[in-house]
Design a protein around this motif. Structure first.
Motif, PDB file in Angstrom:
ATOM      1  N   UNK A 118     -29.017 -96.942 -61.029  1.00 51.21           N
ATOM      2  CA  UNK A 118     -29.474 -95.569 -61.211  1.00 51.21           C
ATOM      3  C   UNK A 118     -30.473 -95.444 -62.373  1.00 51.21           C
ATOM      4  N   UNK A 119     -31.381 -96.425 -62.460  1.00 56.90           N
ATOM      5  CA  UNK A 119     -32.304 -96.438 -63.588  1.00 56.90           C
ATOM      6  C   UNK A 119     -33.297 -95.282 -63.611  1.00 56.90           C
ATOM      7  N   UNK A 120     -33.798 -94.784 -62.453  1.00 59.33           N
ATOM      8  CA  UNK A 120     -34.731 -93.654 -62.550  1.00 59.33           C
ATOM      9  C   UNK A 120     -34.150 -92.490 -63.342  1.00 59.33           C
ATOM     10  N   UNK A 121     -32.848 -92.263 -63.181  1.00 53.71           N
ATOM     11  CA  UNK A 121     -32.211 -91.179 -63.932  1.00 53.71           C
ATOM     12  C   UNK A 121     -32.285 -91.456 -65.428  1.00 53.71           C
ATOM     13  N   UNK A 122     -32.081 -92.710 -65.780  1.00 52.72           N
ATOM     14  CA  UNK A 122     -32.131 -93.098 -67.191  1.00 52.72           C
ATOM     15  C   UNK A 122     -33.531 -92.875 -67.758  1.00 52.72           C
ATOM     16  N   UNK A 123     -34.538 -93.370 -67.030  1.00 52.14           N
ATOM     17  CA  UNK A 123     -35.900 -93.241 -67.561  1.00 52.14           C
ATOM     18  C   UNK A 123     -36.388 -91.801 -67.510  1.00 52.14           C
ATOM     19  N   UNK A 124     -35.910 -91.039 -66.543  1.00 52.27           N
ATOM     20  CA  UNK A 124     -36.247 -89.613 -66.538  1.00 52.27           C
ATOM     21  C   UNK A 124     -35.690 -88.960 -67.797  1.00 52.27           C
ATOM     22  N   UNK A 125     -34.452 -89.300 -68.128  1.00 55.57           N
ATOM     23  CA  UNK A 125     -33.838 -88.747 -69.343  1.00 55.57           C
ATOM     24  C   UNK A 125     -34.610 -89.130 -70.591  1.00 55.57           C
ATOM     25  N   UNK A 126     -34.973 -90.407 -70.682  1.00 57.76           N
ATOM     26  CA  UNK A 126     -35.733 -90.846 -71.860  1.00 57.76           C
ATOM     27  C   UNK A 126     -37.049 -90.091 -71.970  1.00 57.76           C
TER      28      UNK A 126
END
Lengths: 677, 100
Positions: A118-126
């Motif tokens: 679920x990395x897109x969620x992580x990078x969206x958050x960053x």
């Protein structure tokens, strides 16, 4: 030539675009959105550097981009978005975008290489986190600052709770959100109070609230105060209300409890939160509206005392922690305490200096901890480590540089900034007993800081490996070593931007760059300079041993000796091949420290005590407020249920109704028109 | 010359017969015929006033109405056909499903 304000907008929008891209393109992105995030933050960094150069060339910005509401009548306030680019915000923009860039690169190693999902969620958050912090930094008024402050809080919630399927992170995220919201509640009241009092929330210019407050105290302007309260009293109250938000976000006593729990988030996020975004926001806010705070000696005293106390209080808890990130968490609280101490004691430049150096060495330490955690397959207990020095040389040497900076050892960055804070507190404290107490707190925290820092270093990297994992650690790649090296160099050299003690003792001119920078020597905005703050500030300087140079040397010697003493003790106890758990000898005190002085327990007790009031409010909300809304809808539902029976679907009935209606209308018009008279 | 009031009386009588048919008949064909009656009542009105004022506008409108009525009958018969297909009858009371 593109204007500086266009830069400012682009700096904020780039990470926001990366957020939107990561949010909507999701699975189509290479590396789960890491590359777009790196590109966006690199762009922000370049533009921030351009902005820094522009401010160096004397081009500052104070303009409104967009007014979204204009009041009428007595409340003719304008609510707007704008940018304020002056030496302070330009410096902060560079820090935030640099750390954000390095954190993005590091995340490639920490998240992508470790196979997180679920990395897109992580990078969206960053991306959103970075964008909100940058927006907060350029904010030209208190309301805009508040809005971005809240966004920063929201993003920290999203990122701390990234691993939401495990039990810990969601709970830690909720705690972080609620505790900081508690502080922000006072901040919100403060914003409203500022608007009501001054009719504006702008930070800079002749119509700004710090300027109006100064004029009001000088008798040159009149402002509204509740019940004709004395202006100085009211300004103190307003300042303290805003300070509520600062204490929550910057994790000062007593609202610091969220921060250690926030370690549940991914380590790069911790680095971002602690070094550049969330926690820095509070201190930055005080620095941003410093012209308002210096008008109130009481508020200044409270800031200094809270800061000094927090610095010592948090440092003592760091001594007994067993997990790498926990030690770092308490060190963050403690270091932000130092910054608050500096702000409260009139050391505006010292606070910004420490904010800068701390951003670099704390980001370094967290990323270093992240590297260790990768190597240790996500084991964080320091007692499972040991002997990693030779296996992870890059991590070790950079981590050591960061630790020396944190401990305040000459000539690393932290030494210069911490020393300047203590020096400013001392010279102002000689005439001000309250500050002297803060100084003592700060000074006592120095050896404790050095001790827990090097306890951490020795336990992690020195001695014999204490577990199989530590004997055969997982190697780390360039994307971990690269950011560490950049920050390692910065942690060593950043002190060079402000060598005030050297200047004062040896008389070399021109090496106190940061002082000149914040003093608007290369241009800035009138009323936002350190000399202006010193002029309107409440403090006078006193010197020991009859001179400035002697005071500088004495202060530095004392703090360096204490730091070295702490380091030496840590070396003695933990710098051996097979260290023992010396903290166990502390007995009761260890229990007290290990349980964080039972802060969480008593806050839970307070929360439980107000449970009745809360359930009363809930009943009111559910019963009365929601009741009215539900009532309106049920009345219309019921009546429509009845009225719809008119529609039978039978065409004859409609024709009849039409005819009857027409006839009725004819009769009515006939009566009114007087046909039957 | 016949006074215009007589035409108006005739017209209202035809209109009322049509209206009565619309309100009482259940057979869709009768229904349609009644509507035709009402339309023609309007036509009589138009012609009568046209004659009274010596003006051709009323007659033009009557021609329009006749064309309109022809189109309406085409649509109406179509509806009745569909009604029969769906309900097996052309009773207007049966087709009562077009409601809430």
């Amino acid at each position: 030539m593109v204007s500086v304000s266009a830069y400012a907008q682009a700096i904020v929008l780039l990470p926001f675009v990366s957020f939107v891209v990561a949010l909507f393109a999701r699975d189509n992105l290479p590396k789960g959105g890491a590359y777009s995030g790196i590109a966006a933050t690199a762009g922000s960094l370049l533009l921030s550097l351009a902005t820094l150069a522009a401010v160096y060339g004397g081009r500052t910005v104070n303009e409104t981009f967009y007014t979204w509401a204009v009041g009428t009548g007595a409340q003719d306030w304008t609510l707007s978005f704008g940018a304020l680019i002056d030496p302070l915000s330009a410096l902060m923009l560079v820090i935030v975008s640099l750390i954000a860039l390095l954190v993005h690169v590091f995340s490639l190693g920490y998240m992508n290489d470790e196979g997180e999902e679920d990395l897109p969620r992580y990078y969206a958050g960053l991306g959103l986190f970075t964008a909100s912090m940058l927006g907060f930094v350029i904010a030209d008024n208190l309301l805009m600052a508040f809005m971005f402050f809240e966004l920063v809080g929201l993003c920290s919630y999203l990122l701390i709770g990234f691993h939401f399927r495990e039990p810990g992170p969601p709970s830690a995220a909720k705690k972080a959100f609620l505790v900081t919201r508690f502080g922000d509640y006072f901040f919100l009241i403060g914003v409203v109070a500022v608007f009501t009092t001054f009719g504006t929330a702008a930070f800079a210019g002749a119509e700004s609230f710090p300027h109006l407050a100064e004029a009001a105290l000088g008798g040159d302007a009149t402002v509204w105060t509740p019940g004709n309260m004395a202006e100085s009293t009211w300004f103190t109250i307003v300042g303290l209300l805003v300070l509520g938000g600062v204490i929550g976000k910057s994790a000062q006593f007593p609202l610091h409890t969220w921060l250690p729990d926030a370690m549940e988030g991914p380590t790069p996020v911790s680095a971002l939160i602690h070094a550049a975004t969330m926690v820095a926001a509070g201190v930055y806010l005080v620095a941003r509206m410093y012209g308002f705070y210096v008008l109130s000696p009481t508020a200044m005293g409270i800031i200094a005392l809270v800061g000094g106390f927090t610095a010592l209080f948090a440092a003592t808890m760091g001594v007994v922690k067993q997990e790498l990130k926990q030690v770092l968490a308490y060190s963050t609280i403690s270091q932000y305490g130092y910054m608050m101490l500096a702000l409260g004691s009139g050391g505006y430049v010292a606070a910004v200096f420490h904010l800068t150096t701390h951003a670099f060495f704390k980001a370094l330490l967290f990323l270093g901890a992240g590297s260790v955690i990768i190597a240790m397959h996500h084991v964080e207990d320091m007692w499972e480590m040991g002997g990693l020095k030779n296996k992870l040389p890059v991590t070790y040497w950079t981590f050591l540089a960061g630790s020396l900076a944190l401990a305040g050892i000459f000539p690393f960055a932290g030494f210069w900034s911490k020393d300047e804070i203590l020096y400013e507190t001392l010279i102002h404290g000689l005439n001000e007993p309250l500050l002297l107490i803060g100084y003592v707190f700060g000074l006592l925290a120095v050896p404790v800081t050095a001790f827990y820092t090097f306890r951490m270093v020795f336990l992690t990297f020195h001695g014999e490996p204490r577990s199989d994992l530590a004997r055969d650690p997982h190697p780390v790649r360039w994307n971990v070593k690269g950011p560490l090296s950049v920050l390692g160099v910065l942690a060593v050299v950043t002190g060079g931007i402000n060598l005030v003690p050297v200047k004062k003792v040896l008389g070399i001119k021109g090496i106190d760059v940061l002082h000149k920078w914040l003093n608007n020597d290369w241009g800035g905005i009138e009323g936002l300079s350190s000399h202006h703050y010193a002029k309107i500030g409440p403090y006078e300087s006193g010197y020991l041993f009859g001179g400035e140079a002697a005071t500088v040397i004495a202060g530095a010697a004392v703090s360096l000796t204490l730091a070295l003493a702490g380091l030496a003790l840590a070396w003695r106890l933990y710098g051996v091949a097979d260290p023992a758990e010396h903290t166990a000898k502390l007995g009761q005190i260890r229990e007290l420290l290990y349980n964080n002085y039972y802060q969480d327990e008593y806050q839970v007790r307070i929360a439980d005590a107000v449970r009745d009031a809360a359930s009363g409010a809930d009943t009111f909300d559910q019963g009365v407020v929601d009741g009215v809304v539900n009532g309106v809808s049920s009345v219309s539902l019921l009546s429509s249920e009845r009225i719809r029976r008119v529609q039978t679907g039978i065409v004859g009935n409609y024709a009849l109704l039409l005819t009857l209606g027409l006839t009725t209308l004819l009769v009515v018009f006939a009566l009114i028109g007087g046909w039957f008279q | 010359m016949v006074p215009v009031e007589y035409y108006l009386l005739l017209s209202s009588a035809v209109f009322c017969i049509g209206l009565y048919g619309v309100l009482t008949r259940r057979n869709a064909l009768y229904f349609l015929m009644s509507v035709e009656l009402m339309l023609n009542a309007a036509n009589i009105n138009l012609i009568a006033f046209s004659l009274m004022w010596g003006n051709l506008t009323g007659q033009t409108f009557a021609l329009f109405t006749i064309a309109l009525a022809a189109a309406e009958v085409a649509v109406g018969i179509g509806i009745i056909l569909v009604l029969y297909r769906n309900f097996g009858d052309i009773d207007v009371m049966d087709a009562a499903t077009m409601r809430w």
